[in-house]
Design a protein around this motif. Structure first.
Motif, short mmCIF file in Angstrom:
data_model
loop_
_atom_site.label_atom_id
_atom_site.label_comp_id
_atom_site.label_asym_id
_atom_site.label_seq_id
_atom_site.Cartn_x
_atom_site.Cartn_y
_atom_site.Cartn_z
N ARG A 1 126.36 62.98 46.36
CA ARG A 1 127.10 61.58 46.47
C ARG A 1 126.81 61.00 47.62
N TRP B 1 124.26 60.31 49.18
CA TRP B 1 123.10 59.42 49.07
C TRP B 1 123.34 58.11 48.44
N ARG B 2 124.40 58.37 47.78
CA ARG B 2 124.83 56.81 46.67
C ARG B 2 125.74 56.39 47.53
N ASP B 3 126.83 57.04 48.35
CA ASP B 3 127.84 56.06 48.88
C ASP B 3 127.33 55.97 50.52
N ILE C 1 118.70 60.65 45.11
CA ILE C 1 119.48 59.72 44.16
C ILE C 1 120.02 60.63 43.11
N ARG C 2 119.52 61.47 42.58
CA ARG C 2 120.18 62.54 41.57
C ARG C 2 120.80 63.38 42.08
N HIS D 1 116.13 54.77 51.42
CA HIS D 1 115.88 54.50 49.86
C HIS D 1 114.85 53.44 49.58
#
Length: 492
Positions: A183, A185-187, A179-180, A224
């Motif tokens: 990108r 992993w977030r998109d 998560i940190r 996730h």
């Protein structure tokens, strides 16, 4: 007061419904140690031995104040290393069979602590070849499992909780790193690339890569959930804890089937069983006994030992706990010299392109002649031959192949890599045994070079047309032709 009696304290301390969990934890962890020692005895002498790529004697001479414990502090030799490994394999096999567990609780404790210390002695001199997160994971698991007792005592609840705390750090730490991290992993695009660019693909990795992109997004969402939500339920009442463990086990099996991550995934699977109670295990698989052997009450001396170890590991948990929620989260880090209660995590960012370093040699006198004939060295695990189906190696760990994956991400100008080229020019038998194919059948090449290629999985149409599983494009010469001069120094 009567409720504060030793009997009641022991009754609260005992986890009598977790005998199946103990059996899996002890035997499974021992099996992983056997594999780790076997991997070491096969590879360590060529990589780190007296004539290795990064010789341990030279390392110890430079690191006179080595801050971590090791049997090799005062003396290293290849025969001593092999003795350590075969001792570890022997003890591991006894634990897999379950022989020490039939005795008093101190017997399996000493067996596991022996494995822990012997393997820690190896890891602490293993340098970059032992710099992987699953090394310290195995050390922490071996130490903690050592205090699960024997068949003569019930499993101690505090140790099971500490093992769940280990699984929590392993899963939640990896989730927070992602998560940190990048990108992707977030998109939800991370799995568009991962199966193709992971360090060592397996036989099913290409098929996983060719799945429709919406399914890759489902993979990311599932990851996730499994790493950021499910771990909290490991500490919930039954059957929620067992369900959480089951989800972790299934997700780890998917990773086992689509890649080669040494024993990382198998360790997570084994450790997750700490949350599985006997009634739940029996309900899912009726052949698993509901009533195990009748265990005696926990002896007072063993209770004291386990409580002291529990307090020690709780104290050591302070910094790893802070690390989980730190904006500067560390990945695969130890906070004490004993490699206990560590920080874990992997793939905070996903590589978008796969660059492979291909090593070639030639018998020609002039490496730049128009009719030069270069032959490629074949590695056991890493991609090379575009037609070859990647093999399943995990939980066995191919250390040279893994380090080859890191070269294009860092630099090819690593000390160990130039030493590796040097050994190829010598046709060193120990080094050549680390490879799948020596194109010169033991003869010394005159020159070697390293070339950088861009690799990608072939589409289904491309594979049908050419029979090639990979498509590769030459980028540049990472190391131009070099030869061995007198004094065994490479020259170009």
């Amino acid at each position: 007061m009567e409720w504060f009696s030793w009997f009641d304290a022991r009754d609260y301390f005992d986890a009598r419904d977790y005998e199946f969990a103990r059996q899996v934890l002890q035997r499974g962890t021992a099996a992983l140690y056997a594999i780790a020692f076997f991997s070491t005895v096969n590879q360590f002498p060529a990589l780190l031995g007296e004539r290795g790529l990064l010789p341990v004697p030279a390392f110890l001479a430079m690191a006179r104040r080595l801050g971590r414990p090791t049997l090799f502090r005062w003396r290293y030799s290849d025969p001593l290393l092999r003795a350590v490994c075969w001792t570890g394999i022997g003890v591991s096999i006894l634990l897999v069979i379950g022989l020490p567990q039939t005795g008093p609780p101190w017997l399996p404790m000493l067996a596991f602590l022996t494995l822990w210390f012997l393997y820690m002695s190896i890891v602490n001199v293993g340098q970059t070849f032992y710099g992987f997160g699953w090394e310290i994971l195995l050390l922490e698991a071996g130490f903690t499992v050592a205090f699960l007792g024997s068949d003569q005592t019930p499993p101690p609840a505090t140790i099971l909780i500490l093992i769940l705390w280990l699984v929590f750090r392993l899963e939640f730490g990896a989730g927070m790193i992602k998560i940190r991290g990048g990108r992707e992993w977030r998109d939800m695009t991370a799995m568009f690339y991962h199966h193709q660019t992971q360090p060592m693909p397996g036989p099913l990795s290409r098929q996983a890569h060719l799945l429709p992109r919406p399914l890759h997004k489902v993979e990311v969402v599932g990851n996730h959930g499994a790493q950021l939500v499910v771990p909290f339920f490991l500490f919930a009442p039954q059957p929620l804890a067992s369900i959480a463990a089951g989800i972790i086990i299934v997700t780890q099996l998917w990773l086992v089937g689509t890649g080669n991550f040494a024993w990382l995934n198998w360790a997570a699977i084994v450790l997750a069983f700490a949350a599985v109670s006997d009634p739940v295990a029996h309900a899912v698989f009726p052949f698993i006994p509901l009533e195990w052997h009748a265990s005696a009450d926990t002896p007072a001396w063993w209770l004291v030992v386990v409580v002291l170890v529990t307090v020690l590991l709780v104290v050591f948990s302070y910094r790893p706990l802070l690390n989980l929620f730190s904006s500067q989260q560390l990945m695969n880090a130890s906070f004490n010299r004993w490699r206990l209660v560590n920080a874990y995590g992997a793939f905070g960012t996903v590589t978008k392109q796969r660059i492979e370093i291909v090593v070639e040699g030639t018998l020609d006198e002039d490496p730049h002649a128009p009719d030069e004939r270069w032959l490629e060295y074949g590695f056991k695990g890493k991609p090379g031959d575009v037609r070859r189906l990647p093999r399943q190696w995990a939980p066995y760990h191919l250390r040279l192949d893994w380090l080859m994956w890191f070269l294009p991400l860092r630099t090819v100008h690593e000390e160990w890599f130039y030493a590796f080229l040097d050994r190829l020019l010598e046709a060193d038998k120990a080094t050549l045994r680390l490879l799948r194919q020596d194109p010169f059948d033991g003869e010394r090449p005159r020159w070697v070079r390293a070339r950088s290629y861009l690799y990608r999985f072939a589409s289904r149409a491309e594979f049908r047309g050419t029979g090639e599983r990979w498509v590769r494009v030459l980028l540049y010469d990472a190391v131009p032709p070099v030869q061995l001069r007198p004094g065994r120094r490479l020259s170009g």
